[in-house]
Design an enzyme around this catalytic site. Structure first.
Site, PDB file in Angstrom:
ATOM      1  N   ASP A  14       0.836  -1.204   0.000  1.00 29.38           N
ATOM      2  CA  ASP A  14       0.000   0.000   0.000  1.00 29.38           C
ATOM      3  C   ASP A  14       0.871   1.254   0.000  1.00 29.38           C
ATOM      4  OD1 ASP A  14      -2.364   1.375  -0.035  1.00 29.38           O
ATOM      5  OD2 ASP A  14      -3.027   0.805   1.955  1.00 29.38           O
ATOM      6  N   HIS A 207      -6.121   5.255   6.690  1.00 27.67           N
ATOM      7  CA  HIS A 207      -5.185   6.219   6.100  1.00 27.67           C
ATOM      8  C   HIS A 207      -5.239   7.493   6.945  1.00 27.67           C
ATOM      9  CE1 HIS A 207      -4.051   4.188   2.233  1.00 27.67           C
ATOM     10  NE2 HIS A 207      -5.016   3.399   2.675  1.00 27.67           N
ATOM     11  N   CYS A 238      -3.781   5.296  -2.472  1.00 24.48           N
ATOM     12  CA  CYS A 238      -4.339   4.426  -3.492  1.00 24.48           C
ATOM     13  C   CYS A 238      -4.464   5.225  -4.770  1.00 24.48           C
ATOM     14  CB  CYS A 238      -5.710   3.908  -3.067  1.00 24.48           C
ATOM     15  SG  CYS A 238      -6.529   2.995  -4.380  1.00 24.48           S
TER      16      CYS A 238
HETATM   17  P1  HMG Z   1      -9.969  -5.116 -16.161  1.00 24.87           P
HETATM   18  O1  HMG Z   1      -9.286  -4.240 -17.169  1.00 24.87           O
HETATM   19  O2  HMG Z   1     -11.447  -4.992 -15.971  1.00 24.87           O
HETATM   20  O3  HMG Z   1      -9.594  -6.671 -16.337  1.00 24.87           O
HETATM   21  O4  HMG Z   1      -9.244  -4.882 -14.780  1.00 24.87           O
HETATM   22  P2  HMG Z   1      -9.600  -7.680 -17.500  1.00 24.87           P
HETATM   23  O5  HMG Z   1      -9.866  -9.001 -16.891  1.00 24.87           O
HETATM   24  O6  HMG Z   1     -10.479  -7.189 -18.630  1.00 24.87           O
HETATM   25  O7  HMG Z   1      -8.077  -7.660 -17.992  1.00 24.87           O
HETATM   26  C1  HMG Z   1      -7.503  -6.568 -18.678  1.00 24.87           C
HETATM   27  C2  HMG Z   1      -6.015  -6.866 -18.930  1.00 24.87           C
HETATM   28  O8  HMG Z   1      -5.314  -7.007 -17.681  1.00 24.87           O
HETATM   29  C3  HMG Z   1      -5.763  -8.181 -19.641  1.00 24.87           C
HETATM   30  O9  HMG Z   1      -4.571  -8.033 -20.375  1.00 24.87           O
HETATM   31  C4  HMG Z   1      -5.535  -9.167 -18.518  1.00 24.87           C
HETATM   32  O10 HMG Z   1      -4.784 -10.278 -18.895  1.00 24.87           O
HETATM   33  C5  HMG Z   1      -4.759  -8.318 -17.545  1.00 24.87           C
HETATM   34  P3  HMG Z   1      -4.578  -7.661 -21.940  1.00 24.87           P
HETATM   35  O11 HMG Z   1      -5.376  -8.754 -22.575  1.00 24.87           O
HETATM   36  O12 HMG Z   1      -5.246  -6.319 -22.067  1.00 24.87           O
HETATM   37  O13 HMG Z   1      -3.128  -7.626 -22.300  1.00 24.87           O
HETATM   38  N1  HMG Z   1      -4.927  -8.735 -16.158  1.00 24.87           N
HETATM   39  C6  HMG Z   1      -3.922  -9.034 -15.324  1.00 24.87           C
HETATM   40  N2  HMG Z   1      -2.587  -9.043 -15.479  1.00 24.87           N
HETATM   41  C7  HMG Z   1      -1.850  -9.399 -14.427  1.00 24.87           C
HETATM   42  N3  HMG Z   1      -2.380  -9.713 -13.225  1.00 24.87           N
HETATM   43  C8  HMG Z   1      -3.706  -9.707 -13.032  1.00 24.87           C
HETATM   44  C9  HMG Z   1      -4.538  -9.349 -14.114  1.00 24.87           C
HETATM   45  N4  HMG Z   1      -5.881  -9.255 -14.243  1.00 24.87           N
HETATM   46  C10 HMG Z   1      -6.101  -8.876 -15.491  1.00 24.87           C
HETATM   47  N5  HMG Z   1      -4.217 -10.003 -11.837  1.00 24.87           N
HETATM   48  C11 HMG Z   1      -8.495  -5.576 -12.622  1.00 24.87           C
HETATM   49  C12 HMG Z   1      -9.644  -5.549 -13.608  1.00 24.87           C
HETATM   50  C13 HMG Z   1      -9.042  -6.032 -11.279  1.00 24.87           C
HETATM   51  C14 HMG Z   1      -7.448  -6.558 -13.115  1.00 24.87           C
HETATM   52  C15 HMG Z   1      -7.877  -4.163 -12.561  1.00 24.87           C
HETATM   53  O14 HMG Z   1      -8.914  -3.269 -12.303  1.00 24.87           O
HETATM   54  C16 HMG Z   1      -6.832  -4.027 -11.489  1.00 24.87           C
HETATM   55  O15 HMG Z   1      -5.760  -4.605 -11.584  1.00 24.87           O
HETATM   56  N6  HMG Z   1      -7.130  -3.237 -10.444  1.00 24.87           N
HETATM   57  C17 HMG Z   1      -6.251  -3.119  -9.301  1.00 24.87           C
HETATM   58  C18 HMG Z   1      -6.276  -1.728  -8.759  1.00 24.87           C
HETATM   59  C19 HMG Z   1      -5.378  -1.666  -7.561  1.00 24.87           C
HETATM   60  O16 HMG Z   1      -4.426  -2.430  -7.416  1.00 24.87           O
HETATM   61  N7  HMG Z   1      -5.675  -0.707  -6.679  1.00 24.87           N
HETATM   62  C20 HMG Z   1      -4.896  -0.510  -5.480  1.00 24.87           C
HETATM   63  C21 HMG Z   1      -5.051  -1.603  -4.470  1.00 24.87           C
HETATM   64  S1  HMG Z   1      -6.553  -1.478  -3.521  1.00 24.87           S
HETATM   65  C22 HMG Z   1      -6.164  -0.373  -2.261  1.00 24.87           C
HETATM   66  O17 HMG Z   1      -5.123   0.239  -2.272  1.00 24.87           O
HETATM   67  C23 HMG Z   1      -7.132  -0.246  -1.106  1.00 24.87           C
HETATM   68  C24 HMG Z   1      -6.659  -0.968   0.162  1.00 24.87           C
HETATM   69  O18 HMG Z   1      -5.382  -0.503   0.570  1.00 24.87           O
HETATM   70  C25 HMG Z   1      -7.669  -0.748   1.305  1.00 24.87           C
HETATM   71  C26 HMG Z   1      -8.021   0.716   1.493  1.00 24.87           C
HETATM   72  O19 HMG Z   1      -7.125   1.536   1.751  1.00 24.87           O
HETATM   73  O20 HMG Z   1      -9.203   1.013   1.343  1.00 24.87           O
HETATM   74  C27 HMG Z   1      -6.535  -2.495  -0.077  1.00 24.87           C
HETATM   75 MG    MG Z   2      -5.026   1.275   1.726  1.00 26.25          MG
END
Ligand code: HMG
Ligand code: MG
Length: 287
Positions: A14, A207, A238
Site C-alpha cells: 500500500d 489512512h 491508493c
Molecule cells: P480489467 O481491465 O477490468 O480486467 O481490470 P480484464 O480481466 O479485462 O483484464 C484486462 C487486462 O489485464 C488483460 O490483459 C488481462 O490479462 C490483464 P490484456 O489482454 O489487455 O493484455 N490482467 C492481469 N494481469 C496481471 N495480473 C492480473 C490481471 N488481471 C487482469 N491479476 C483488474 C480488472 C481487477 C485486473 C484491474 O482493475 C486491477 O488490476 N485493479 C487493481 C487496482 C489496484 O491495485 N488498486 C490498489 C489496491 S486497492 C487499495 O489500495 C485499497 C486498500 O489498501 C484498502 C483501502 O485503503 O481502502 C486495499
Molecule cells: Mg489502503
C-alpha cells in the site's frame, strides 16, 4: 500482562503502489528484508494486479523471489482475480487478499466492477486458495467515506463484510481509504460490522490523510479490535482514490500503542531504520 496488538505491515504494497517513479526491485527487497527483522507476523509484500493499472507492482513476482524469508513472517499479496491468484501462488506467497469496497463508485474505479461483480470474481479466488491451503484476507475500502459517492452507510459495510466472511476470509480489514473517518463515523461503522463479524476477525486500515488515524485506532481498540494495518514511514495511498495519500505510519502507531499499554512486539530501532529507508524511496507520488 500487557495486552498484545498486532500491526500488519502494508508498506511494501500500500505504501509503494502509489509511487509514480519506478522503484528498483532491489530497493523493495531491501525494505522487506529489513521489515522481516522487526518482529511482524504478517507483511504485505506485493500485489498481483494488472500491471497496466498499477505499474509499480508489476515486479511483485521478482520481489517475492528475491526476499530472504523469515519463517515467523507470513508474506501476503493482493489478488483481485484468478489471474492474480495464480501469479501469487507461483511466486510463493503465504496468504492472499481479495479487496472489495463498500461503495459502488470506488469499486468501479479501483477494480472495474460493481460490488456484486467483484464478489463473484472473488469466489473462485477464495475457492482456489482454500484448495491450496492459503489463508485469504478480505479488504473493504471506503468504510466511512468514498471519493466518488460521499458518506458510506454503515449497513453497506456490514453487508460486504458478511459476504467476505461467507467466502471464507479469516479476517476483514476495514479501509478508511481516503482518511476522512472520524471517531464517530468509525464507531458507527464498527457497531454495524460487529453484528456480522466478531472483533477478533477485524482489522482497522486507516489512512492518515486528515491526521485522525490514531484517534480512529483508539476508538477501534475500545470496540475490541486488536489488529491494525500501517505502512512504515507513513508511505502510501491508493492510485484510484484521490486524496488517499498516506497510510498511518507504523512507527507512530507502535509508539501510541506502547503509550496506551499495548505490546506490539516490534523492534523500535529496526522500525526507525525501515521508516528512513521507506521515506528515501518516496518521490513524486500521484497526489
Ligand atoms: P480489467 O481491465 O477490468 O480486467 O481490470 P480484464 O480481466 O479485462 O483484464 C484486462 C487486462 O489485464 C488483460 O490483459 C488481462 O490479462 C490483464 P490484456 O489482454 O489487455 O493484455 N490482467 C492481469 N494481469 C496481471 N495480473 C492480473 C490481471 N488481471 C487482469 N491479476 C483488474 C480488472 C481487477 C485486473 C484491474 O482493475 C486491477 O488490476 N485493479 C487493481 C487496482 C489496484 O491495485 N488498486 C490498489 C489496491 S486497492 C487499495 O489500495 C485499497 C486498500 O489498501 C484498502 C483501502 O485503503 O481502502 C486495499
Ligand atoms: Mg489502503
Amino acid at each position: 500482562m500487557t495486552e498484545k496488538v498486532e500491526i500488519f505491515e502494508v508498506g511494501p504494497r500500500d505504501g509503494l503502489q502509489n509511487e509514480k517513479r519506478p522503484i528498483p526491485t532491489a530497493h523493495k527487497v531491501a525494505l522487506i528484508d529489513l521489515l522481516s527483522r522487526a518482529g511482524f507476523h504478517r507483511i504485505e509484500a506485493g500485489s498481483f494486479v494488472s500491471p497496466k493499472w498499477v505499474p509499480q507492482m508489476a515486479d511483485s513476482s521478482d520481489v517475492m523471489g528475491a526476499i530472504t524469508r523469515v519463517p515467523a513472517v507470513r508474506y501476503a499479496a493482493l489478488t483481485p482475480n484468478l489471474t492474480g491468484y495464480r501469479r501469487a501462488r507461483a511466486a510463493g506467497v503465504d496468504e492472499v487478499a481479495i479487496f472489495g469496497a463498500a461503495s459502488e463508485g470506488f469499486s468501479r474505479a479501483n477494480i472495474n466492477a460493481t460490488i456484486a461483480e467483484s464478489l463473484e470474481r472473488f469466489t473462485p479466488v477464495a475457492e482456489a486458495a482454500r484448495a491450496d491451503g492459503l489463508p485469504v484476507r478480505g479488504y473493504i475500502s471506503c468504510v466511512t467515506d468514498c471519493p466518488y459517492d460521499g458518506p458510506t452507510p454503515p449497513a453497506k459495510v456490514a453487508a460486504v463484510a458478511g459476504r467476505l466472511m461467507d467466502l471464507g476470509c479469516y479476517e476483514i480489514s476495514l479501509g478508511d481509504t481516503i482518511g476522512q473517518g472520524r471517531p464517530d463515523t468509525i464507531g458507527a461503522m464498527l457497531r454495524a460490522v460487529l453484528r456480522e463479524v466478531p472483533a477478533d476477525r477485524l482489522a482497522g486500515h486507516y489512512h492518515d490523510t486528515a491526521g485522525r488515524a490514531l484517534e480512529n485506532i483508539e476508538t477501534s481498540l475500545e470496540m475490541g479490535l486488536r489488529v491494525f494495518d500501517a505502512a512504515v514511514g507513513g508511505l502510501g495511498g491508493c492510485p484510484y482514490a484521490k486524496g488517499a495519500t498516506g497510510n498511518v505510519a507504523t512507527e507512530t502507531v507502535a509508539d501510541r500503542l506502547a503509550v496506551l499499554g499495548y505490546d506490539t512486539g516490534l523492534d523500535r530501532d529496526i522500525l526507525e531504520l525501515a521508516a528512513q529507508m521507506a521515506r528515501d524511496m518516496r518521490g513524486g507520488g500521484r497526489e
